[in-house]
Design an enzyme around this catalytic site. Structure first.
Site, PDB file in Angstrom:
ATOM      1  N   ASN A 275       0.804  -0.815   0.167  1.00 11.73           N
ATOM      2  CA  ASN A 275       0.386   0.264   0.213  1.00 11.73           C
ATOM      3  C   ASN A 275       1.549   1.544  -0.205  1.00 11.73           C
ATOM      4  O   ASN A 275       0.231   2.206   0.330  1.00 11.73           O
ATOM      5  CB  ASN A 275      -1.124   0.387   1.188  1.00 11.73           C
ATOM      6  CG  ASN A 275      -0.397   0.050   2.576  1.00 11.73           C
ATOM      7  OD1 ASN A 275       1.090  -0.165   2.507  1.00 11.73           O
ATOM      8  ND2 ASN A 275      -0.677  -0.235   3.833  1.00 11.73           N
ATOM      9  N   CYS A 276       1.510   0.944   0.153  1.00 13.18           N
ATOM     10  CA  CYS A 276       2.921   2.343  -0.226  1.00 13.18           C
ATOM     11  C   CYS A 276       2.740   3.413  -2.032  1.00 13.18           C
ATOM     12  O   CYS A 276       3.093   2.296  -2.702  1.00 13.18           O
ATOM     13  CB  CYS A 276       4.026   2.119   0.206  1.00 13.18           C
ATOM     14  SG  CYS A 276       5.974   2.936   0.010  1.00 13.18           S
ATOM     15  N   ASP A 277       2.729   4.489  -1.400  1.00 11.61           N
ATOM     16  CA  ASP A 277       2.413   5.026  -2.512  1.00 11.61           C
ATOM     17  C   ASP A 277       3.596   5.254  -4.048  1.00 11.61           C
ATOM     18  O   ASP A 277       3.406   5.342  -5.129  1.00 11.61           O
ATOM     19  CB  ASP A 277       2.045   6.868  -2.727  1.00 11.61           C
ATOM     20  CG  ASP A 277       0.226   6.836  -1.403  1.00 11.61           C
ATOM     21  OD1 ASP A 277       0.021   5.998  -1.969  1.00 11.61           O
ATOM     22  OD2 ASP A 277       0.280   7.937  -1.191  1.00 11.61           O
TER      23      ASP A 277
END
Length: 118
Positions: free
Chosen positions: A9-11
């Site tokens: 879920n890291c941008d």
């Protein structure tokens, strides 16, 4: 086989994965928040890039540590911190099979993956 290491879920991971997909680069994804990361791999990354590059000191997980944990960090302590808190590992780490790239910049990926793209 190219493998990207990070947290789903890291941008920055999302940007890097989009770039790889758009460039039609085949790769595997290893979510070290879900699957963990082994000490030997962390040691390899630290040897290749230095613990100062691999340990993400700007993230909230690191900032939440007490002063004692943040003090007197060396390679061994950095590895122990990252083993205990995988969120502290800089991301993404892209293993090209010939070396690793830490972080994401399109130009860096382009250079590192020359001759690999489908």
């Amino acid at each position: 086989m190219i493998t990207m290491y990070g947290i789903k879920n890291c941008d920055t991971i999302k940007k890097a994965r989009n770039w790889l997909d758009n460039e039609r680069v085949a790769y595997g994804f290893h979510d070290y928040k879900v699957s963990g990361v082994d000490k030997e791999r962390l040691e390899e990354w630290v040897m290749e890039h230095g613990w100062e590059t691999i340990l993400n000191r700007s993230g909230t997980t690191f900032k939440a540590l007490d002063a004692g944990d943040k003090a007197h960090i060396d390679a061994d302590k950095a590895i122990a911190l990252m083993m205990a808190n995988p969120s502290m590992i800089k991301r993404p780490i892209l293993d090209t099979g010939k070396g690793t790239v830490v972080g994401f910049k399109a130009t860096t990926y382009e250079t590192a993956l020359q001759g690999v793209k489908a």
